[in-house]
Write a protein that holds these residues in place. Structure first.
Motif, PDB file in Angstrom:
ATOM      1  N   ASN A 130       0.829  -1.208   0.000  1.00  0.00           N
ATOM      2  CA  ASN A 130       0.000   0.000   0.000  1.00  0.00           C
ATOM      3  C   ASN A 130       0.862   1.256   0.000  1.00  0.00           C
ATOM      4  N   LYS A 131       1.975   1.223   0.736  1.00  0.00           N
ATOM      5  CA  LYS A 131       2.919   2.346   0.720  1.00  0.00           C
ATOM      6  C   LYS A 131       3.550   2.511  -0.660  1.00  0.00           C
ATOM      7  N   PHE A 132       4.004   1.411  -1.224  1.00  0.00           N
ATOM      8  CA  PHE A 132       4.705   1.424  -2.505  1.00  0.00           C
ATOM      9  C   PHE A 132       3.811   1.944  -3.623  1.00  0.00           C
ATOM     10  N   GLN A 133       2.540   1.550  -3.595  1.00  0.00           N
ATOM     11  CA  GLN A 133       1.600   1.957  -4.635  1.00  0.00           C
ATOM     12  C   GLN A 133       0.955   3.314  -4.347  1.00  0.00           C
ATOM     13  N   ARG A 134       1.319   3.891  -3.202  1.00  0.00           N
ATOM     14  CA  ARG A 134       0.848   5.206  -2.744  1.00  0.00           C
ATOM     15  C   ARG A 134      -0.660   5.245  -2.472  1.00  0.00           C
ATOM     16  N   CYS A 135      -1.289   4.089  -2.336  1.00  0.00           N
ATOM     17  CA  CYS A 135      -2.725   4.094  -2.026  1.00  0.00           C
ATOM     18  C   CYS A 135      -2.971   4.183  -0.527  1.00  0.00           C
ATOM     19  N   ILE A 136      -1.914   4.061   0.298  1.00  0.00           N
ATOM     20  CA  ILE A 136      -2.081   4.225   1.744  1.00  0.00           C
ATOM     21  C   ILE A 136      -2.477   5.653   2.079  1.00  0.00           C
ATOM     22  N   GLU A 137      -2.100   6.584   1.203  1.00  0.00           N
ATOM     23  CA  GLU A 137      -2.419   8.000   1.438  1.00  0.00           C
ATOM     24  C   GLU A 137      -3.925   8.236   1.439  1.00  0.00           C
ATOM     25  N   GLU A 138      -4.648   7.459   0.643  1.00  0.00           N
ATOM     26  CA  GLU A 138      -6.102   7.597   0.604  1.00  0.00           C
ATOM     27  C   GLU A 138      -6.718   7.201   1.941  1.00  0.00           C
ATOM     28  N   ILE A 139      -6.120   6.183   2.587  1.00  0.00           N
ATOM     29  CA  ILE A 139      -6.626   5.753   3.892  1.00  0.00           C
ATOM     30  C   ILE A 139      -6.270   6.777   4.955  1.00  0.00           C
ATOM     31  N   LEU A 140      -5.052   7.327   4.877  1.00  0.00           N
ATOM     32  CA  LEU A 140      -4.572   8.256   5.911  1.00  0.00           C
ATOM     33  C   LEU A 140      -5.319   9.591   5.883  1.00  0.00           C
ATOM     34  N   VAL A 141      -5.759  10.032   4.724  1.00  0.00           N
ATOM     35  CA  VAL A 141      -6.474  11.320   4.644  1.00  0.00           C
ATOM     36  C   VAL A 141      -7.963  11.162   4.939  1.00  0.00           C
ATOM     37  N   SER A 142      -8.420   9.917   5.039  1.00  0.00           N
ATOM     38  CA  SER A 142      -9.835   9.697   5.370  1.00  0.00           C
ATOM     39  C   SER A 142     -10.054   9.933   6.866  1.00  0.00           C
ATOM     40  N   PRO A 143     -11.287  10.219   7.265  1.00  0.00           N
ATOM     41  CA  PRO A 143     -11.576  10.474   8.688  1.00  0.00           C
ATOM     42  C   PRO A 143     -11.639   9.177   9.506  1.00  0.00           C
ATOM     43  N   VAL A 144     -10.548   8.417   9.454  1.00  0.00           N
ATOM     44  CA  VAL A 144     -10.468   7.148  10.168  1.00  0.00           C
ATOM     45  C   VAL A 144      -9.327   7.236  11.173  1.00  0.00           C
ATOM     46  N   PRO A 145      -9.585   6.980  12.445  1.00  0.00           N
ATOM     47  CA  PRO A 145      -8.512   7.035  13.457  1.00  0.00           C
ATOM     48  C   PRO A 145      -7.380   6.065  13.136  1.00  0.00           C
ATOM     49  N   ASN A 146      -6.188   6.424  13.558  1.00  0.00           N
ATOM     50  CA  ASN A 146      -5.018   5.577  13.302  1.00  0.00           C
ATOM     51  C   ASN A 146      -5.171   4.176  13.881  1.00  0.00           C
ATOM     52  N   TYR A 147      -5.796   4.097  15.069  1.00  0.00           N
ATOM     53  CA  TYR A 147      -5.901   2.781  15.700  1.00  0.00           C
ATOM     54  C   TYR A 147      -6.813   1.863  14.896  1.00  0.00           C
ATOM     55  N   VAL A 148      -7.779   2.428  14.162  1.00  0.00           N
ATOM     56  CA  VAL A 148      -8.665   1.600  13.335  1.00  0.00           C
ATOM     57  C   VAL A 148      -7.902   1.056  12.131  1.00  0.00           C
ATOM     58  N   ILE A 149      -7.062   1.895  11.533  1.00  0.00           N
ATOM     59  CA  ILE A 149      -6.224   1.447  10.417  1.00  0.00           C
ATOM     60  C   ILE A 149      -5.314   0.317  10.878  1.00  0.00           C
ATOM     61  N   LEU A 150      -4.670   0.531  12.025  1.00  0.00           N
ATOM     62  CA  LEU A 150      -3.771  -0.484  12.576  1.00  0.00           C
ATOM     63  C   LEU A 150      -4.516  -1.775  12.863  1.00  0.00           C
ATOM     64  N   LEU A 151      -5.649  -1.686  13.542  1.00  0.00           N
ATOM     65  CA  LEU A 151      -6.410  -2.888  13.905  1.00  0.00           C
ATOM     66  C   LEU A 151      -6.899  -3.644  12.668  1.00  0.00           C
ATOM     67  N   GLY A 152      -7.261  -2.905  11.606  1.00  0.00           N
ATOM     68  CA  GLY A 152      -7.726  -3.553  10.383  1.00  0.00           C
ATOM     69  C   GLY A 152      -6.645  -4.409   9.745  1.00  0.00           C
ATOM     70  N   PHE A 153      -5.437  -3.828   9.612  1.00  0.00           N
ATOM     71  CA  PHE A 153      -4.331  -4.583   9.021  1.00  0.00           C
ATOM     72  C   PHE A 153      -3.895  -5.739   9.918  1.00  0.00           C
ATOM     73  N   VAL A 154      -3.845  -5.490  11.224  1.00  0.00           N
ATOM     74  CA  VAL A 154      -3.423  -6.532  12.169  1.00  0.00           C
ATOM     75  C   VAL A 154      -4.436  -7.682  12.178  1.00  0.00           C
ATOM     76  N   ALA A 155      -5.708  -7.360  12.176  1.00  0.00           N
ATOM     77  CA  ALA A 155      -6.741  -8.402  12.154  1.00  0.00           C
ATOM     78  C   ALA A 155      -6.644  -9.238  10.881  1.00  0.00           C
ATOM     79  N   GLY A 156      -6.315  -8.583   9.761  1.00  0.00           N
ATOM     80  CA  GLY A 156      -6.126  -9.324   8.509  1.00  0.00           C
ATOM     81  C   GLY A 156      -4.959 -10.287   8.601  1.00  0.00           C
ATOM     82  N   GLY A 157      -3.849  -9.826   9.202  1.00  0.00           N
ATOM     83  CA  GLY A 157      -2.695 -10.699   9.392  1.00  0.00           C
ATOM     84  C   GLY A 157      -3.012 -11.860  10.320  1.00  0.00           C
ATOM     85  N   MET A 158      -3.739 -11.565  11.398  1.00  0.00           N
ATOM     86  CA  MET A 158      -4.140 -12.622  12.322  1.00  0.00           C
ATOM     87  C   MET A 158      -5.027 -13.644  11.629  1.00  0.00           C
TER      88      MET A 158
END
Length: 257
Positions: A87-115
């Motif tokens: 997501n960083k490499f393709q620069r699409c992470i920026e779309e998530i970061l500028v959205s009104p979503v708290p950082n902990y939700v972004i983190l939990l989403g990726f972590v839950a996917g890994g789990m």
């Protein structure tokens, strides 16, 4: 309404992550299952017959919990580190970061996917283990708690790795030179009681040793470490890594170019 928005954001990231690795299941789910299956066949079945017992159990019964945990650790870590860096490499992470979503939700989403990937591979390996042995789980609650906490710890570690990574090569350095030695020296194939005193002291510094042995205790009822101390360490590691990931994400570490 606010809470529903938070849940929808978390659900969206989680579903995206799950669809990502299930869509390419021939690359994400089958290879680790085949690899662990070979461990069962070669180390557990063929070599294990010559070894006999380890820690008072048939050798194959002894290594099954470690092999399941190895699969969970490797896949939980790999999924988050590769996905977030992509997501960083393709620069699409920026779309998530500028959205009104708290950082902990972004983190939990990726972590839950890994789990989810780690636990799914762990389940596949567990089912495969019944081909080679007949295990009965002694403490099912403890077993589930340990595998969930371990998957969380390494999913968080994978997220932190992806934050600092600048190239795809940076993603492979930690698993190759850190994660693999920790797993193999964490008591997957042997009891630490076989080691000399100095070796036992060195092994005591390896956090994976406590995860594998606590999981083994949940399945077999036997462990080389204090189970309750190991559980406390797992909770502490989860808290430290979660806090670290949130702080780094808030600072934009590895996200600014």
């Amino acid at each position: 309404m606010f809470n529903s928005h938070i849940f929808i954001a978390f659900q969206t990231i989680l579903v995206k992550e799950v669809r990502r690795f299930t869509r390419i299941w021939l690359q994400t789910l089958v290879p680790p299952a085949i690899t662990i299956g070979l461990y069962f066949l070669i180390f557990g079945n063929l070599i294990g017959r010559r070894i006999g017992e380890m820690g008072g159990y048939n050798y194959i019964d002894f290594i099954v919990p470690g092999l399941i945990m190895m699969a969970v650790i490797q896949n939980a870590y790999a999924n988050v580190s590769s996905s977030f860096f992509s997501n960083k490499f393709q620069r699409c992470i920026e779309e998530i970061l500028v959205s009104p979503v708290p950082n902990y939700v972004i983190l939990l989403g990726f972590v839950a996917g890994g789990m989810a990937r780690g636990l799914m591979v762990g389940m596949i390996v567990t089912i495969m283990s019944f081909i080679f042995t007949d295990l009965h789980i002694e403490h099912i609650g403890l077993t589930l708690l340990v595998v969930l906490l371990t998957a969380m710890v390494f999913a968080l570690a994978g997220f932190i790795n992806a934050l600092f990574a600048n190239t795809f090569d940076d993603i492979s350095i930690i698993p190759t030179f850190v994660l693999t030695p920790l797993i193999y020296l964490g008591g997957v194939f042997y009891s630490v009681e076989l080691l000399p005193e100095f070796g036992q002291w060195i092994s005591a510094l390896n956090p994976v040793l406590y995860m594998i042995n606590t999981f083994r205790y949940g399945i077999l009822g036997s462990s080389d470490v204090n189970v309750w101390w190991a559980l406390g360490m797992l909770f502490l590691l989860s808290g430290i890594l979660f806090t670290t990931a949130i702080v780094l994400l808030r600072r934009g570490t590895g996200l600014r170019h």
